[in-house]
Motif scaffolding. Structure first.
Motif, PDB file in Angstrom:
ATOM      1  N   GLN A 135       0.855  -1.187   0.000  1.00 23.34           N
ATOM      2  CA  GLN A 135       0.000   0.000   0.000  1.00 23.34           C
ATOM      3  C   GLN A 135       0.891   1.238   0.000  1.00 23.34           C
ATOM      4  O   GLN A 135       1.733   1.408   0.888  1.00 23.34           O
ATOM      5  CB  GLN A 135      -0.913   0.019   1.226  1.00 23.34           C
ATOM      6  N   LEU A 136       0.701   2.081  -0.989  1.00 22.81           N
ATOM      7  CA  LEU A 136       1.487   3.306  -1.086  1.00 22.81           C
ATOM      8  C   LEU A 136       0.678   4.481  -0.558  1.00 22.81           C
ATOM      9  O   LEU A 136      -0.516   4.606  -0.845  1.00 22.81           O
ATOM     10  CB  LEU A 136       1.884   3.564  -2.532  1.00 22.81           C
ATOM     11  N   GLU A 137       1.339   5.321   0.240  1.00 23.46           N
ATOM     12  CA  GLU A 137       0.726   6.533   0.775  1.00 23.46           C
ATOM     13  C   GLU A 137       1.577   7.708   0.308  1.00 23.46           C
ATOM     14  O   GLU A 137       2.446   8.196   1.038  1.00 23.46           O
ATOM     15  CB  GLU A 137       0.664   6.461   2.303  1.00 23.46           C
ATOM     16  N   PRO A 138       1.361   8.176  -0.929  1.00 22.05           N
ATOM     17  CA  PRO A 138       2.246   9.190  -1.499  1.00 22.05           C
ATOM     18  C   PRO A 138       2.321  10.465  -0.675  1.00 22.05           C
ATOM     19  O   PRO A 138       3.397  11.035  -0.513  1.00 22.05           O
ATOM     20  CB  PRO A 138       1.640   9.458  -2.885  1.00 22.05           C
ATOM     21  N   ARG A 139       1.180  10.927  -0.138  1.00 22.41           N
ATOM     22  CA  ARG A 139       1.217  12.178   0.630  1.00 22.41           C
ATOM     23  C   ARG A 139       2.067  12.047   1.878  1.00 22.41           C
ATOM     24  O   ARG A 139       2.661  13.010   2.344  1.00 22.41           O
ATOM     25  CB  ARG A 139      -0.200  12.610   1.017  1.00 22.41           C
ATOM     26  N   ALA A 140       2.123  10.812   2.418  1.00 21.13           N
ATOM     27  CA  ALA A 140       2.913  10.566   3.622  1.00 21.13           C
ATOM     28  C   ALA A 140       4.279   9.977   3.294  1.00 21.13           C
ATOM     29  O   ALA A 140       4.993   9.556   4.207  1.00 21.13           O
ATOM     30  CB  ALA A 140       2.151   9.627   4.562  1.00 21.13           C
ATOM     31  N   TRP A 141       4.662   9.907   2.023  1.00 18.99           N
ATOM     32  CA  TRP A 141       5.972   9.416   1.596  1.00 18.99           C
ATOM     33  C   TRP A 141       6.232   7.997   2.119  1.00 18.99           C
ATOM     34  O   TRP A 141       7.355   7.637   2.453  1.00 18.99           O
ATOM     35  CB  TRP A 141       7.091  10.336   2.097  1.00 18.99           C
ATOM     36  N   THR A 142       5.204   7.165   2.187  1.00 22.81           N
ATOM     37  CA  THR A 142       5.295   5.891   2.895  1.00 22.81           C
ATOM     38  C   THR A 142       4.879   4.732   2.005  1.00 22.81           C
ATOM     39  O   THR A 142       3.911   4.831   1.239  1.00 22.81           O
ATOM     40  CB  THR A 142       4.408   5.924   4.161  1.00 22.81           C
ATOM     41  N   ALA A 143       5.617   3.617   2.103  1.00 21.77           N
ATOM     42  CA  ALA A 143       5.246   2.338   1.493  1.00 21.77           C
ATOM     43  C   ALA A 143       4.997   1.351   2.623  1.00 21.77           C
ATOM     44  O   ALA A 143       5.852   1.171   3.494  1.00 21.77           O
ATOM     45  CB  ALA A 143       6.348   1.833   0.571  1.00 21.77           C
ATOM     46  N   ARG A 144       3.835   0.711   2.605  1.00 22.32           N
ATOM     47  CA  ARG A 144       3.429  -0.161   3.711  1.00 22.32           C
ATOM     48  C   ARG A 144       3.179  -1.573   3.177  1.00 22.32           C
ATOM     49  O   ARG A 144       2.307  -1.777   2.326  1.00 22.32           O
ATOM     50  CB  ARG A 144       2.171   0.402   4.369  1.00 22.32           C
ATOM     51  N   TYR A 145       3.960  -2.529   3.665  1.00 22.28           N
ATOM     52  CA  TYR A 145       3.821  -3.928   3.261  1.00 22.28           C
ATOM     53  C   TYR A 145       3.008  -4.689   4.305  1.00 22.28           C
ATOM     54  O   TYR A 145       3.090  -4.410   5.507  1.00 22.28           O
ATOM     55  CB  TYR A 145       5.191  -4.590   3.119  1.00 22.28           C
ATOM     56  N   SER A 146       2.250  -5.675   3.834  1.00 22.74           N
ATOM     57  CA  SER A 146       1.500  -6.557   4.738  1.00 22.74           C
ATOM     58  C   SER A 146       1.372  -7.925   4.071  1.00 22.74           C
ATOM     59  O   SER A 146       1.538  -8.035   2.849  1.00 22.74           O
ATOM     60  CB  SER A 146       0.120  -5.971   5.041  1.00 22.74           C
ATOM     61  N   PRO A 147       1.107  -8.984   4.831  1.00 26.94           N
ATOM     62  CA  PRO A 147       0.954 -10.315   4.219  1.00 26.94           C
ATOM     63  C   PRO A 147      -0.132 -10.305   3.152  1.00 26.94           C
ATOM     64  O   PRO A 147      -1.204  -9.721   3.337  1.00 26.94           O
ATOM     65  CB  PRO A 147       0.568 -11.198   5.414  1.00 26.94           C
ATOM     66  N   GLY A 148       0.144 -10.965   2.023  1.00 32.06           N
ATOM     67  CA  GLY A 148      -0.801 -10.977   0.918  1.00 32.06           C
ATOM     68  C   GLY A 148      -1.469 -12.326   0.731  1.00 32.06           C
ATOM     69  O   GLY A 148      -1.155 -13.306   1.410  1.00 32.06           O
ATOM     70  N   THR A 149      -2.409 -12.369  -0.197  1.00 32.58           N
ATOM     71  CA  THR A 149      -3.105 -13.607  -0.533  1.00 32.58           C
ATOM     72  C   THR A 149      -2.210 -14.465  -1.411  1.00 32.58           C
ATOM     73  O   THR A 149      -1.688 -13.977  -2.422  1.00 32.58           O
ATOM     74  CB  THR A 149      -4.412 -13.295  -1.286  1.00 32.58           C
ATOM     75  N   PRO A 150      -1.995 -15.727  -1.074  1.00 32.70           N
ATOM     76  CA  PRO A 150      -1.118 -16.582  -1.901  1.00 32.70           C
ATOM     77  C   PRO A 150      -1.599 -16.634  -3.350  1.00 32.70           C
ATOM     78  O   PRO A 150      -2.789 -16.755  -3.622  1.00 32.70           O
ATOM     79  CB  PRO A 150      -1.226 -17.954  -1.225  1.00 32.70           C
ATOM     80  N   GLY A 151      -0.660 -16.485  -4.259  1.00 31.40           N
ATOM     81  CA  GLY A 151      -0.981 -16.591  -5.684  1.00 31.40           C
ATOM     82  C   GLY A 151      -0.993 -15.269  -6.394  1.00 31.40           C
ATOM     83  O   GLY A 151      -0.354 -15.107  -7.425  1.00 31.40           O
ATOM     84  N   VAL A 152      -1.753 -14.313  -5.885  1.00 30.97           N
ATOM     85  CA  VAL A 152      -1.851 -13.004  -6.521  1.00 30.97           C
ATOM     86  C   VAL A 152      -1.556 -11.940  -5.471  1.00 30.97           C
ATOM     87  O   VAL A 152      -2.187 -11.922  -4.420  1.00 30.97           O
ATOM     88  CB  VAL A 152      -3.245 -12.770  -7.141  1.00 30.97           C
ATOM     89  N   CYS A 153      -0.606 -11.054  -5.751  1.00 28.76           N
ATOM     90  CA  CYS A 153      -0.190 -10.061  -4.761  1.00 28.76           C
ATOM     91  C   CYS A 153       0.395  -8.856  -5.482  1.00 28.76           C
ATOM     92  O   CYS A 153       0.245  -8.717  -6.694  1.00 28.76           O
ATOM     93  CB  CYS A 153       0.813 -10.671  -3.783  1.00 28.76           C
ATOM     94  N   GLN A 154       1.064  -7.974  -4.729  1.00 27.74           N
ATOM     95  CA  GLN A 154       1.680  -6.785  -5.324  1.00 27.74           C
ATOM     96  C   GLN A 154       3.197  -6.766  -5.169  1.00 27.74           C
ATOM     97  O   GLN A 154       3.866  -5.939  -5.772  1.00 27.74           O
ATOM     98  CB  GLN A 154       1.073  -5.520  -4.710  1.00 27.74           C
TER      99      GLN A 154
END
Length: 482
Positions: A161-180
């Motif tokens: 998840q990108l938060e451009p206004r906050a200059w932040t990239a936030r990673y979290s566990p994704g769904t197996p198979g399809v992700c970012q």
């Protein structure tokens, strides 16, 4: 005149040449003989490797044997030289004065419809790149990348998840198979046109650069279960490990700067910070018309700057309280405390009011009165402001993020001061707001504040100031115009 055989042959040769020239002039131009753009197939691109210790020759040889086009991309030719297999081409990315820009026409270098970015030390598997290509073409329109693991460790799917206004990239566990994004060593395949439509197509480290740029565009990534083998390689020398670590750190910071990211929140909750620190300048320049440059770019205060402002405010409040200097939150800082218990996300400094008669109680303020900046025991810089009769405490001598200290004094029951900078909220107020002062949560600590915060703020900013946020100078940029 008698025509000899020699003359007849010469005349015939001249006539034939003239006829050929006439036909060449009248004939349409020949078609281009270079291969058409976007021909079917996959080109392997080797980008992530080190000059000093690598398996570049072995990786290139493995994929070139399939056979498929293999291209090595580097700023300059590797040194020591690498004996690349026949047919493997080198794309030098650093511009030179006597050559056209290397990425101006990517189709000259990669003519296939798909490209696979292969990490150093990977070994080819017949048919796996084709299966990755088919998986990409069979996916929905948002799936633009396909990943396959290298080695025996499976890839971990992540959401990004990108938060451009906050200059932040936030990673979290994704769904197996399809992700970012994925965690682990991987071969990444995508369409050539998609790769070279990115602003930083070959930035390093390649996976992170692609994942972040893809997330900005809403692209998804599909993970293949089949894996590429990893080459058996001798352990990297201690010096090689040190060099690789330093280079990786430098590249990562440069990539984050290019992508506009100053904070990464990892899937395990840890954070990585980029941007200004004690030893560097702050992340933005001089502020004009109360509107910092980042607001005009559609962003808010860089998180590293907010962190430094919080640290400076906490330090200054602690020093003032310990020395008996009466202070209170002022202006936009009090507004942030009332709304959020924190600094306003787009603010660029912190404001405290102080009683002028208490200045001499604090040794750092007393020394700053003389006009010379003074660094305290924790590296914060105290000085008298050049703009008038007030004081600034900077995060450090290098980093000029600061807390402003405004010296007020009572006159017939009204708090006034000698320097007014023309800000709309810069007005006198009854001293009764400070009798007593009250504690208030702010920026991770408890600060002192006027006793009727709402009335004080509405006197400064107008009715509804707490509920109706706005940028410092709406005439230049209004909140909601991003």
């Amino acid at each position: 005149m008698r025509v000899t055989l020699c003359r007849a042959v010469l005349a015939g040769a001249i006539g034939l040449n003239l006829l050929l020239l006439y036909c060449a002039w009248r004939a349409p131009p020949p078609p281009c003989r270079s291969p058409p753009r976007g021909v079917p197939g996959v080109t392997v691109l080797l980008r992530d490797f080190e000059d000093f210790e690598n398996d570049l020759a072995g990786t290139a040889r493995s994929f070139a044997s399939l056979p498929i086009p293999v291209l090595v991309a580097a700023e300059t030719a590797p040194y020591p030289p690498v004996p690349l297999p026949a047919g493997v081409r080198m794309l030098l990315l650093r511009p030179t004065a006597d050559q056209p820009p290397p990425l101006a026409h990517p189709e000259v270098h990669i003519r296939t419809r798909h490209v696979a970015l292969v990490p150093d030390g990977t070994r080819a598997v017949p048919g796996l790149l084709e299966r990755m290509r088919n998986a990409l073409e069979e996916g929905d329109g948002d799936t633009r990348l396909v990943a396959a693991p290298v080695g025996s460790v499976p890839l971990r799917c992540l959401e990004l998840q990108l938060e451009p206004r906050a200059w932040t990239a936030r990673y979290s566990p994704g769904t197996p198979g399809v992700c970012q994004a994925v965690e682990g060593t991987a071969v990444l395949l995508l369409r050539t046109r998609d790769l070279f439509a990115l602003p930083f197509p070959l930035a390093r480290p390649v996976p992170t650069a692609l994942f972040v740029q893809a997330a900005f565009r809403g692209w998804r990534l599909r993970v293949m279960p089949a894996a590429f083998p990893a080459a058996r390689r001798p352990p990297i020398s201690p010096h090689g490990r040190w060099k690789a670590h330093k280079l990786s750190e430098t590249r990562w910071r440069q990539l984050m700067e290019d992508l506009g990211i100053k904070r990464e929140v990892l899937a395990d909750g840890q954070e990585r910070w980029y941007g200004c620190g004690k030893e560097t300048a702050r992340c933005f320049g001089t502020v004009h018309a109360r509107t910092p440059q980042y607001l005009l770019a559609g962003r808010w205060t860089p998180p590293c700057c907010l962190r430094a402002l919080r640290e400076t405010a906490r330090h200054v409040a602690g020093v003032l309280e310990a020395t008996g200097v009466r202070y209170w939150l002022e202006g936009g800082s009090l507004l942030g405390a009332a709304r959020l218990g924190d600094i306003i996300p787009w603010d660029y400094d912190v404001d405290f009011g102080i009683y002028r008669e208490d200045v001499s109680k604090c040794q750092w303020l007393a020394m700053a009165v003389a006009g010379e900046p003074v660094e305290d025991n924790e590296g914060f810089l105290w000085e008298k402001a050049a703009e008038g009769d007030f004081y600034r405490v900077h995060y450090s001598r290098s980093n000029r993020l600061h807390v402003d200290l405004w010296p007020f004094y009572p006159r017939e029951g009204v708090m006034t001061k000698d320097t007014w900078l023309g800000h709309p909220q810069d007005v006198e107020f009854p001293e009764s707001f400070l009798r007593p002062r009250v504690p208030m949560p702010f920026a991770g600590f408890t600060a002192m504040a006027p006793n009727n915060v709402r009335a004080f703020l509405e006197l400064k900013f107008g009715p509804g100031a707490i509920e109706n946020p706005e940028y410092p100078n709406p005439a230049v940029k209004r909140l909601g115009q991003d």
